[in-house]
Design a protein around this motif. Structure first.
Motif, PDB file in Angstrom:
ATOM      1  N   TYR A 266       0.838  -1.212   0.000  1.00  0.00           N
ATOM      2  CA  TYR A 266       0.000   0.000   0.000  1.00  0.00           C
ATOM      3  C   TYR A 266       0.871   1.259   0.000  1.00  0.00           C
ATOM      4  O   TYR A 266       0.555   2.247  -0.685  1.00  0.00           O
ATOM      5  CB  TYR A 266      -0.915  -0.013   1.216  1.00  0.00           C
ATOM      6  CG  TYR A 266      -1.866   1.159   1.283  1.00  0.00           C
ATOM      7  CD1 TYR A 266      -3.088   1.119   0.618  1.00  0.00           C
ATOM      8  CD2 TYR A 266      -1.548   2.307   1.991  1.00  0.00           C
ATOM      9  CE1 TYR A 266      -3.957   2.190   0.662  1.00  0.00           C
ATOM     10  CE2 TYR A 266      -2.405   3.388   2.049  1.00  0.00           C
ATOM     11  CZ  TYR A 266      -3.611   3.326   1.380  1.00  0.00           C
ATOM     12  OH  TYR A 266      -4.467   4.397   1.433  1.00  0.00           O
ATOM     13  N   ARG A 272       0.263   6.554  -6.567  1.00  0.00           N
ATOM     14  CA  ARG A 272      -0.179   6.384  -7.945  1.00  0.00           C
ATOM     15  C   ARG A 272      -1.681   6.618  -8.100  1.00  0.00           C
ATOM     16  O   ARG A 272      -2.151   6.858  -9.211  1.00  0.00           O
ATOM     17  CB  ARG A 272       0.160   4.969  -8.428  1.00  0.00           C
ATOM     18  CG  ARG A 272       1.619   4.607  -8.328  1.00  0.00           C
ATOM     19  CD  ARG A 272       1.832   3.185  -8.805  1.00  0.00           C
ATOM     20  NE  ARG A 272       3.195   2.708  -8.535  1.00  0.00           N
ATOM     21  CZ  ARG A 272       3.613   1.479  -8.756  1.00  0.00           C
ATOM     22  NH1 ARG A 272       2.752   0.573  -9.250  1.00  0.00           N
ATOM     23  NH2 ARG A 272       4.845   1.111  -8.478  1.00  0.00           N
ATOM     24  N   TYR A 273      -2.417   6.474  -7.033  1.00  0.00           N
ATOM     25  CA  TYR A 273      -3.873   6.567  -7.111  1.00  0.00           C
ATOM     26  C   TYR A 273      -4.367   7.650  -6.151  1.00  0.00           C
ATOM     27  O   TYR A 273      -3.746   7.944  -5.123  1.00  0.00           O
ATOM     28  CB  TYR A 273      -4.520   5.216  -6.737  1.00  0.00           C
ATOM     29  CG  TYR A 273      -4.050   4.064  -7.595  1.00  0.00           C
ATOM     30  CD1 TYR A 273      -4.651   3.788  -8.813  1.00  0.00           C
ATOM     31  CD2 TYR A 273      -2.991   3.257  -7.185  1.00  0.00           C
ATOM     32  CE1 TYR A 273      -4.227   2.741  -9.599  1.00  0.00           C
ATOM     33  CE2 TYR A 273      -2.549   2.207  -7.967  1.00  0.00           C
ATOM     34  CZ  TYR A 273      -3.175   1.951  -9.174  1.00  0.00           C
ATOM     35  OH  TYR A 273      -2.737   0.910  -9.963  1.00  0.00           O
ATOM     36  N   ARG A 274      -5.505   8.215  -6.493  1.00  0.00           N
ATOM     37  CA  ARG A 274      -6.105   9.271  -5.666  1.00  0.00           C
ATOM     38  C   ARG A 274      -7.223   8.725  -4.789  1.00  0.00           C
ATOM     39  O   ARG A 274      -7.364   9.130  -3.648  1.00  0.00           O
ATOM     40  CB  ARG A 274      -6.642  10.393  -6.559  1.00  0.00           C
ATOM     41  CG  ARG A 274      -5.538  11.134  -7.314  1.00  0.00           C
ATOM     42  CD  ARG A 274      -6.120  12.283  -8.125  1.00  0.00           C
ATOM     43  NE  ARG A 274      -5.072  13.019  -8.833  1.00  0.00           N
ATOM     44  CZ  ARG A 274      -5.305  14.071  -9.613  1.00  0.00           C
ATOM     45  NH1 ARG A 274      -6.561  14.488  -9.805  1.00  0.00           N
ATOM     46  NH2 ARG A 274      -4.301  14.682 -10.220  1.00  0.00           N
ATOM     47  N   ARG A 275      -8.016   7.860  -5.330  1.00  0.00           N
ATOM     48  CA  ARG A 275      -9.126   7.320  -4.556  1.00  0.00           C
ATOM     49  C   ARG A 275      -8.626   6.234  -3.615  1.00  0.00           C
ATOM     50  O   ARG A 275      -7.732   5.468  -3.937  1.00  0.00           O
ATOM     51  CB  ARG A 275     -10.178   6.746  -5.487  1.00  0.00           C
ATOM     52  CG  ARG A 275     -10.853   7.769  -6.373  1.00  0.00           C
ATOM     53  CD  ARG A 275     -11.856   7.090  -7.272  1.00  0.00           C
ATOM     54  NE  ARG A 275     -12.833   6.344  -6.446  1.00  0.00           N
ATOM     55  CZ  ARG A 275     -13.656   5.440  -6.936  1.00  0.00           C
ATOM     56  NH1 ARG A 275     -13.615   5.135  -8.229  1.00  0.00           N
ATOM     57  NH2 ARG A 275     -14.510   4.819  -6.141  1.00  0.00           N
ATOM     58  N   ASP A 277     -10.286   3.572  -2.600  1.00  0.00           N
ATOM     59  CA  ASP A 277     -10.624   2.236  -3.076  1.00  0.00           C
ATOM     60  C   ASP A 277      -9.606   1.732  -4.092  1.00  0.00           C
ATOM     61  O   ASP A 277      -9.242   0.544  -4.096  1.00  0.00           O
ATOM     62  CB  ASP A 277     -12.025   2.235  -3.706  1.00  0.00           C
ATOM     63  CG  ASP A 277     -13.102   2.543  -2.685  1.00  0.00           C
ATOM     64  OD1 ASP A 277     -12.804   2.377  -1.484  1.00  0.00           O
ATOM     65  OD2 ASP A 277     -14.204   2.956  -3.092  1.00  0.00           O
ATOM     66  N   ASP A 278      -9.144   2.633  -4.949  1.00  0.00           N
ATOM     67  CA  ASP A 278      -8.130   2.218  -5.929  1.00  0.00           C
ATOM     68  C   ASP A 278      -6.810   1.851  -5.250  1.00  0.00           C
ATOM     69  O   ASP A 278      -6.130   0.903  -5.664  1.00  0.00           O
ATOM     70  CB  ASP A 278      -7.893   3.342  -6.936  1.00  0.00           C
ATOM     71  CG  ASP A 278      -9.130   3.622  -7.777  1.00  0.00           C
ATOM     72  OD1 ASP A 278      -9.989   2.726  -7.850  1.00  0.00           O
ATOM     73  OD2 ASP A 278      -9.235   4.739  -8.328  1.00  0.00           O
ATOM     74  N   LYS A 279      -6.457   2.577  -4.211  1.00  0.00           N
ATOM     75  CA  LYS A 279      -5.225   2.270  -3.483  1.00  0.00           C
ATOM     76  C   LYS A 279      -5.313   0.896  -2.821  1.00  0.00           C
ATOM     77  O   LYS A 279      -4.376   0.098  -2.890  1.00  0.00           O
ATOM     78  CB  LYS A 279      -4.957   3.336  -2.421  1.00  0.00           C
ATOM     79  CG  LYS A 279      -4.674   4.721  -2.977  1.00  0.00           C
ATOM     80  CD  LYS A 279      -4.456   5.708  -1.854  1.00  0.00           C
ATOM     81  CE  LYS A 279      -4.238   7.129  -2.389  1.00  0.00           C
ATOM     82  NZ  LYS A 279      -4.039   8.103  -1.309  1.00  0.00           N
ATOM     83  N   LYS A 280      -6.452   0.616  -2.196  1.00  0.00           N
ATOM     84  CA  LYS A 280      -6.596  -0.675  -1.529  1.00  0.00           C
ATOM     85  C   LYS A 280      -6.624  -1.825  -2.531  1.00  0.00           C
ATOM     86  O   LYS A 280      -6.031  -2.882  -2.289  1.00  0.00           O
ATOM     87  CB  LYS A 280      -7.881  -0.668  -0.705  1.00  0.00           C
ATOM     88  CG  LYS A 280      -7.846   0.287   0.488  1.00  0.00           C
ATOM     89  CD  LYS A 280      -9.151   0.218   1.268  1.00  0.00           C
ATOM     90  CE  LYS A 280      -9.101   1.152   2.483  1.00  0.00           C
ATOM     91  NZ  LYS A 280     -10.360   1.120   3.258  1.00  0.00           N
ATOM     92  N   ALA A 281      -7.290  -1.609  -3.643  1.00  0.00           N
ATOM     93  CA  ALA A 281      -7.337  -2.668  -4.654  1.00  0.00           C
ATOM     94  C   ALA A 281      -5.955  -2.934  -5.242  1.00  0.00           C
ATOM     95  O   ALA A 281      -5.571  -4.089  -5.488  1.00  0.00           O
ATOM     96  CB  ALA A 281      -8.317  -2.279  -5.757  1.00  0.00           C
ATOM     97  N   ALA A 282      -5.183  -1.880  -5.455  1.00  0.00           N
ATOM     98  CA  ALA A 282      -3.827  -2.055  -5.984  1.00  0.00           C
ATOM     99  C   ALA A 282      -2.917  -2.720  -4.956  1.00  0.00           C
ATOM    100  O   ALA A 282      -2.037  -3.519  -5.311  1.00  0.00           O
ATOM    101  CB  ALA A 282      -3.246  -0.712  -6.402  1.00  0.00           C
ATOM    102  N   ARG A 285      -3.260  -6.551  -4.844  1.00  0.00           N
ATOM    103  CA  ARG A 285      -2.662  -7.283  -5.966  1.00  0.00           C
ATOM    104  C   ARG A 285      -1.148  -7.396  -5.758  1.00  0.00           C
ATOM    105  O   ARG A 285      -0.487  -6.422  -5.372  1.00  0.00           O
ATOM    106  CB  ARG A 285      -2.951  -6.582  -7.297  1.00  0.00           C
ATOM    107  CG  ARG A 285      -4.404  -6.563  -7.689  1.00  0.00           C
ATOM    108  CD  ARG A 285      -4.548  -6.113  -9.133  1.00  0.00           C
ATOM    109  NE  ARG A 285      -4.034  -4.761  -9.330  1.00  0.00           N
ATOM    110  CZ  ARG A 285      -4.764  -3.658  -9.247  1.00  0.00           C
ATOM    111  NH1 ARG A 285      -6.057  -3.725  -8.959  1.00  0.00           N
ATOM    112  NH2 ARG A 285      -4.208  -2.475  -9.456  1.00  0.00           N
TER     113      ARG A 285
END
Length: 417
Positions: A266, A272-275, A277-282, A285
């Motif tokens: 994380y 790399r991400y602003r949201r 949810d996108d940070k957690k999803a990335a 992975r």
């Protein structure tokens, strides 16, 4: 003093060099003192500082020269002691001249103290160096089981692992999943990963963490191969195999828990991400192995593996060139072939070296007659027979003319010799 080693400076040379170095240092001290005496009150302070520094170096050079004279009179002192004193006197003399900013002539005295090796000594030192390198190489081969090239390769792989493993965001559980897949017994069936008890038996077995298996498969470290029915065998991809080897080389780069691994992933993807949810999803992975790591990794080969491969390649090359084949008996010469040369030798030995006087041999002019009358004809090689036949065909006209000439001259028969 002890005997001087060939090539080493003699005690007299050491004493002379030490005394000359002390004299040069004293001369530099005198020049620094004269510079202070001639100076004005404005620049006297820095010149006095230089004078004191030069004087200290000259005192040390004189001390080394006196010590060399003292040790030269002691019979128990080795020649290396005089050599040490001479080097010390030269070093202080050089620093004295450099501080006094005069020409550094004391450095030329070092050439008289250099070790001059004879050709025999150079060859001996080279042999000793090579012997030491061979002993060290043998010891390292015993300890590692690899030659120098593969040891270097292992070191480079270690550096690669130190930089690549922490970026994977793995735990020890991810390594165990890949190790199960490496055995060829990891399979996926009914939404569950299991490790089969035997290879090829895709039923039962120990359960494997489902989430970690899915993470590795989604990141490209595992690939599914269809097996019987709805079963898929999970095997490592080339990237997964390299990642597993690097993780084994640097286990300190693995995280203690899934939470720590998730937080590390994380932290790397947060920018790399602003949201959220996108940070957690990335972060959930697993990242792929860093770019170029698969190409840079080279598996070291042990000496045992090299010997086995060399023996296998030699056997394959021998078979390709017509060597031994399993199940095929090697042909051996027959009894007739072994006794043919002896018979030829006996027949050849029985022939007379010269024809008896007054006795002539009838020359066979046809192949049939030659085979019937000549006892040696059957023992010559086939190649010689073919060449004789060609010569007879080409020279048919010549033989006929010679027979005609012999008949006209009164010869009823041709002699062999």
């Amino acid at each position: 003093m002890t005997d001087t080693v060939p090539g080493e400076p003699t005690p007299q040379t050491c004493l002379r060099v030490a005394r000359e170095a002390a004299a040069l240092a004293a001369a530099a001290d005198d020049q620094a003192l004269n510079a202070v005496c001639r100076s004005s009150s404005g620049n006297a302070a820095p010149l006095e500082k230089v004078m004191h520094a030069v004087h200290a170096e000259a005192v040390e050079a004189e001390r080394y020269a006196a010590l060399a004279e003292q040790w030269a009179a002691d019979p128990e002192m080795p020649d290396s002691a005089l050599h040490h004193c001479a080097r010390g006197a030269v070093d202080h003399a050089v620093r004295a001249q450099e501080t006094a900013e005069v020409e550094v002539t004391a450095a030329a005295l070092r050439t008289g103290l250099e070790r001059r090796l004879t050709p025999e000594e150079r060859a001996e030192r080279e042999s000793e160096r090579r012997r030491a390198e061979a002993e060290q190489e043998a010891a390292e081969r015993v300890a590692t089981g690899m030659d120098s090239d593969n040891r270097h390769l292992a070191v480079m792989n270690g550096y690669l692992a130190e930089s690549a493993v922490p970026l994977l965001g793995w735990t020890g559980g991810h390594v165990r999943v890949l190790e199960a897949a490496e055995t060829g017994r990891l399979y996926w069936r009914d939404g569950q990963a299991r490790r089969a008890a035997e290879r090829g038996v895709w039923s039962g077995g120990r359960r494997v963490n489902r989430q970690r298996t899915q993470e590795l498969r989604g990141a490209g470290f595992l690939v599914a191969v269809d097996a019987a029915g709805d079963t898929s065998v999970l095997v490592p991809t080339p990237m997964g195999q390299v990642a597993l080897e690097l993780a084994r080389l640097y286990p300190a780069g693995l995280y203690d828990s899934d939470k720590a691994a998730y937080e590390a992933r994380y932290a790397r993807v947060a920018k790399r991400y602003r949201r959220m949810d996108d940070k957690k999803a990335a972060a959930r992975r697993l990242p792929a192995l860093e770019y170029g790591a698969v190409g840079r990794y080279r598996r070291p080969v042990t000496l045992v593996e090299q010997e086995a491969r060399a023996a296998r390649e030699a056997a394959e090359q021998w078979e390709d060139e017509g060597g031994y084949c399993p199940g095929v008996e090697t042909p051996r010469p027959t009894a007739g072939a072994r006794t043919a040369p002896s018979r030829t030798a006996e027949v050849t030995a029985s022939l007379p070296t010269e024809a008896p006087q007054g006795q002539t041999l009838r020359w066979p002019f046809s192949p049939d007659a030659a085979e019937a009358t000549s006892p040696v004809r059957n023992e010559v090689s086939s190649a010689q027979t073919r060449s004789n036949s060609r010569r007879r065909k080409r020279a048919t006209g010549g033989v006929t003319s010679r027979r005609a000439r012999g008949a006209s001259a009164g010869w009823g028969q041709e002699t062999l010799f």
